[in-house]
Design a protein around this motif. Structure first.
Motif, PDB file in Angstrom:
ATOM      1  N   UNK A 212      -0.985 -18.066  -3.215  1.00 34.22           N
ATOM      2  CA  UNK A 212      -0.426 -16.718  -3.298  1.00 34.22           C
ATOM      3  C   UNK A 212      -1.384 -15.727  -2.663  1.00 34.22           C
ATOM      4  N   UNK A 213      -0.832 -14.739  -1.979  1.00 35.41           N
ATOM      5  CA  UNK A 213      -1.604 -13.632  -1.421  1.00 35.41           C
ATOM      6  C   UNK A 213      -0.912 -12.346  -1.851  1.00 35.41           C
ATOM      7  N   UNK A 214      -1.702 -11.345  -2.199  1.00 33.64           N
ATOM      8  CA  UNK A 214      -1.147 -10.081  -2.689  1.00 33.64           C
ATOM      9  C   UNK A 214      -1.937  -8.931  -2.087  1.00 33.64           C
ATOM     10  N   UNK A 215      -1.216  -7.885  -1.688  1.00 33.55           N
ATOM     11  CA  UNK A 215      -1.877  -6.699  -1.144  1.00 33.55           C
ATOM     12  C   UNK A 215      -1.040  -5.468  -1.466  1.00 33.55           C
ATOM     13  N   UNK A 216      -1.716  -4.372  -1.781  1.00 35.08           N
ATOM     14  CA  UNK A 216      -1.053  -3.107  -2.082  1.00 35.08           C
ATOM     15  C   UNK A 216      -1.441  -2.088  -1.019  1.00 35.08           C
ATOM     16  N   UNK A 217      -0.444  -1.369  -0.501  1.00 32.52           N
ATOM     17  CA  UNK A 217      -0.656  -0.372   0.545  1.00 32.52           C
ATOM     18  C   UNK A 217      -0.298   1.004   0.009  1.00 32.52           C
ATOM     19  N   UNK A 218      -1.080   2.013   0.357  1.00 33.07           N
ATOM     20  CA  UNK A 218      -0.790   3.399   0.004  1.00 33.07           C
ATOM     21  C   UNK A 218       0.367   3.880   0.881  1.00 33.07           C
ATOM     22  N   UNK A 219       1.417   4.384   0.288  1.00 34.08           N
ATOM     23  CA  UNK A 219       2.625   4.775   1.021  1.00 34.08           C
ATOM     24  C   UNK A 219       2.327   5.860   2.062  1.00 34.08           C
ATOM     25  N   UNK A 220       1.507   6.846   1.703  1.00 39.40           N
ATOM     26  CA  UNK A 220       1.196   7.936   2.638  1.00 39.40           C
ATOM     27  C   UNK A 220       0.486   7.416   3.885  1.00 39.40           C
ATOM     28  N   UNK A 221      -0.382   6.424   3.723  1.00 37.20           N
ATOM     29  CA  UNK A 221      -1.072   5.847   4.869  1.00 37.20           C
ATOM     30  C   UNK A 221      -0.121   5.043   5.755  1.00 37.20           C
ATOM     31  N   UNK A 222       0.872   4.419   5.156  1.00 40.09           N
ATOM     32  CA  UNK A 222       1.845   3.643   5.929  1.00 40.09           C
ATOM     33  C   UNK A 222       2.771   4.538   6.743  1.00 40.09           C
ATOM     34  N   UNK A 223       3.029   5.729   6.262  1.00 37.93           N
ATOM     35  CA  UNK A 223       4.024   6.593   6.904  1.00 37.93           C
ATOM     36  C   UNK A 223       3.403   7.767   7.640  1.00 37.93           C
ATOM     37  N   UNK A 224       2.109   7.701   7.983  1.00 35.33           N
ATOM     38  CA  UNK A 224       1.440   8.814   8.666  1.00 35.33           C
ATOM     39  C   UNK A 224       2.007   9.081  10.051  1.00 35.33           C
ATOM     40  N   UNK A 225       2.498   8.061  10.739  1.00 39.59           N
ATOM     41  CA  UNK A 225       2.961   8.235  12.130  1.00 39.59           C
ATOM     42  C   UNK A 225       4.274   8.945  12.196  1.00 39.59           C
TER      43      UNK A 225
END
Length: 63
Positions: A50-63
């Protein structure tokens, strides 16, 4: 499947052995304000992992 027309069933086929892009559009309900996106990839079978990662939404949608 509730959040994307690109997903027909629960789960996206992938392999841990090779680099792979998983693409699609994510649709959130009106008024929903996401904070983060959590991705969990599970491989089943005799070599399960298993691999798990959490991303900050604001950083994902900066573009």
């Amino acid at each position: 499947p509730d959040l994307s027309d690109d997903i027909d069933d629960l789960g996206v086929k992938f392999r841990f052995r090779y680099f792979q892009d998983v693409e699609g559009l994510l649709r959130v309900p009106d008024g929903f304000e996401p904070v983060e996106l959590q991705v969990v990839a599970r491989a089943e079978g005799r070599k399960s992992s298993q691999a798990e990662r959490t991303f900050d939404w604001d950083e994902l949608t900066e573009n």
